[in-house]
Design a protein around this motif. Structure first.
Motif, PDB file in Angstrom:
ATOM      1  N   ILE A   1      36.408  38.021  54.404  1.00  0.00           N
ATOM      2  CA  ILE A   1      36.943  38.657  53.213  1.00  0.00           C
ATOM      3  C   ILE A   1      38.461  38.637  53.294  1.00  0.00           C
ATOM      4  N   ASP A   2      39.109  38.201  52.201  1.00  0.00           N
ATOM      5  CA  ASP A   2      40.568  38.215  52.153  1.00  0.00           C
ATOM      6  C   ASP A   2      41.021  38.703  50.784  1.00  0.00           C
TER       7      ASP A   2
ATOM      8  N   ASP B   1      42.070  37.148  48.073  1.00  0.00           N
ATOM      9  CA  ASP B   1      41.496  36.374  46.981  1.00  0.00           C
ATOM     10  C   ASP B   1      42.346  36.464  45.708  1.00  0.00           C
TER      11      ASP B   1
ATOM     12  N   TYR C   1      34.024  49.513  41.354  1.00  0.00           N
ATOM     13  CA  TYR C   1      34.116  49.084  42.751  1.00  0.00           C
ATOM     14  C   TYR C   1      34.457  50.264  43.657  1.00  0.00           C
TER      15      TYR C   1
ATOM     16  N   CYS D   1      35.385  46.137  53.340  1.00  0.00           N
ATOM     17  CA  CYS D   1      35.450  46.023  51.881  1.00  0.00           C
ATOM     18  C   CYS D   1      36.386  47.063  51.259  1.00  0.00           C
TER      19      CYS D   1
ATOM     20  N   TYR E   1      40.196  46.485  50.034  1.00  0.00           N
ATOM     21  CA  TYR E   1      40.556  45.765  48.810  1.00  0.00           C
ATOM     22  C   TYR E   1      40.247  46.567  47.552  1.00  0.00           C
ATOM     23  N   GLN E   2      40.333  47.899  47.638  1.00  0.00           N
ATOM     24  CA  GLN E   2      40.026  48.752  46.489  1.00  0.00           C
ATOM     25  C   GLN E   2      41.088  48.706  45.400  1.00  0.00           C
TER      26      GLN E   2
ATOM     27  N   PRO F   1      40.247  44.717  43.487  1.00  0.00           N
ATOM     28  CA  PRO F   1      38.988  44.062  43.846  1.00  0.00           C
ATOM     29  C   PRO F   1      38.715  42.843  42.976  1.00  0.00           C
ATOM     30  N   LYS F   2      38.167  41.855  43.591  1.00  0.00           N
ATOM     31  CA  LYS F   2      37.795  40.623  42.889  1.00  0.00           C
ATOM     32  C   LYS F   2      36.285  40.452  42.956  1.00  0.00           C
TER      33      LYS F   2
ATOM     34  N   SER G   1      34.577  38.214  44.439  1.00  0.00           N
ATOM     35  CA  SER G   1      34.124  37.876  45.789  1.00  0.00           C
ATOM     36  C   SER G   1      33.913  39.130  46.632  1.00  0.00           C
ATOM     37  N   HIS G   2      34.715  40.175  46.410  1.00  0.00           N
ATOM     38  CA  HIS G   2      34.550  41.432  47.133  1.00  0.00           C
ATOM     39  C   HIS G   2      33.276  42.135  46.673  1.00  0.00           C
TER      40      HIS G   2
ATOM     41  N   VAL H   1      30.113  40.820  48.335  1.00  0.00           N
ATOM     42  CA  VAL H   1      29.897  41.346  49.690  1.00  0.00           C
ATOM     43  C   VAL H   1      29.350  42.768  49.628  1.00  0.00           C
TER      44      VAL H   1
END
Length: 144
Positions: free
Chosen positions: A25-26, A28, A39, A63, A66-67, A70-71, A73-74, A77
């Motif tokens: 996870i990055d 993104d 999210y 996870c 990245y709040q 968020p994208k 891709s997140h 996951v």
């Protein structure tokens, strides 16, 4: 089960692990944006659940980073983690009377395992008898 119903995932297909072994996870930057409040609601509910389900803590904390942006891709996951909840809903710790209750602890670390910040990760866990009772994993304060 209430959590799965709240986010309309009560009829999802169950998965045996909360995160794939090759999952990365990055940030993104090019991904599709999603609803931040949804999210954050899922992450908050799952963080609350970690008080009794320690096995999802690493995945949720990863996870939760990245709040703010968020994208999609997140979200994929996070949905996988929720699919894992379908499997473990009836799983818990069980201690038999008179069973062996030795406390054993283990510790490990890697060398710059976080590809985003290039920091090392330290992990510890403790086993009481034959059940995991404590687990911790965090990035070290300094870059390796």
């Amino acid at each position: 089960m209430d959590l799965l119903k709240r986010f309309e995932m009560d009829d999802c297909k169950a998965i045996a692990t909360p995160m794939g072994s090759r999952t990365y996870i990055d940030v993104d930057e090019n991904g599709k944006c999603i609803d931040i409040s949804m999210y954050q609601g899922i992450i908050g509910s799952l963080l609350y659940l970690t008080t009794i389900r320690r096995d999802i803590m690493f995945s949720i904390c990863l996870c939760a980073r990245y709040q703010s942006k968020p994208k999609e891709s997140h979200l994929v996951v996070v949905k996988r983690i929720m699919k894992y909840l379908e499997v473990i809903v009836d799983v818990g710790l069980w201690y038999l009377k008179g069973s062996l209750c030795d406390l054993v602890g283990y510790s490990d670390s890697d060398f710059s395992g976080c590809k985003t910040e290039r920091k090392s990760t330290s992990c510890t866990f403790h086993i009481l008898g034959n059940a995991l009772v404590s687990w911790s994993c965090k990035n070290q304060a300094y870059v390796a």
